[in-house]
Design a protein around this motif. Structure first.
Motif, PDB file in Angstrom:
ATOM      1  N   THR A   1      -9.485  -8.012  84.467  1.00  0.00           N
ATOM      2  CA  THR A   1     -10.501  -8.877  85.060  1.00  0.00           C
ATOM      3  C   THR A   1      -9.873  -9.619  86.221  1.00  0.00           C
ATOM      4  OG1 THR A   1      -9.973 -10.622  83.497  1.00  0.00           O
ATOM      5  CG2 THR A   1     -11.782  -9.154  82.912  1.00  0.00           C
TER       6      THR A   1
ATOM      7  N   GLY B   1     -15.193  -6.154  84.989  1.00  0.00           N
ATOM      8  CA  GLY B   1     -13.818  -5.685  84.839  1.00  0.00           C
ATOM      9  C   GLY B   1     -13.529  -4.603  85.861  1.00  0.00           C
TER      10      GLY B   1
ATOM     11  N   LEU C   1     -14.593  -6.030  76.381  1.00  0.00           N
ATOM     12  CA  LEU C   1     -14.987  -6.799  77.564  1.00  0.00           C
ATOM     13  C   LEU C   1     -16.298  -7.515  77.253  1.00  0.00           C
ATOM     14  CD1 LEU C   1     -14.121  -7.206  80.595  1.00  0.00           C
ATOM     15  CD2 LEU C   1     -15.766  -5.420  81.145  1.00  0.00           C
TER      16      LEU C   1
END
Length: 74
Positions: free
Chosen positions: A73, A13, A7
């Motif tokens: 996400t 997220g 990420l």
């Protein structure tokens, strides 16, 4: 779905699942359960850990643990 270690820094997220149940249960005890928003603040160099933030809490997570956390996400 991507693992927490991939990420990008600053991107929020949502924790979706854990590939390691032991790591997952430890993180759930800290309040990092599926459905929770999480953001990577900083990544340590040389495959070090990650500094993440969820709500008003900040945590340091090892790279191995971060690889077992999968996020989506928005």
């Amino acid at each position: 779905m991507i693992s927490l270690d991939t990420l990008p820094i600053g991107v929020v997220g949502i924790i979706s699942e854990y590939s390691d149940k032991v790591v997952g249960s430890r993180l759930i005890e800290l309040g990092l359960y599926p459905g929770k928003r999480i953001k990577v603040i900083r990544k340590a160099p040389f495959n070090g850990g990650l500094y993440v933030k969820s709500d008003k809490n900040a945590f340091a997570i090892g790279l191995t643990e971060a690889k077992s956390v999968f996020t989506t996400t928005d």
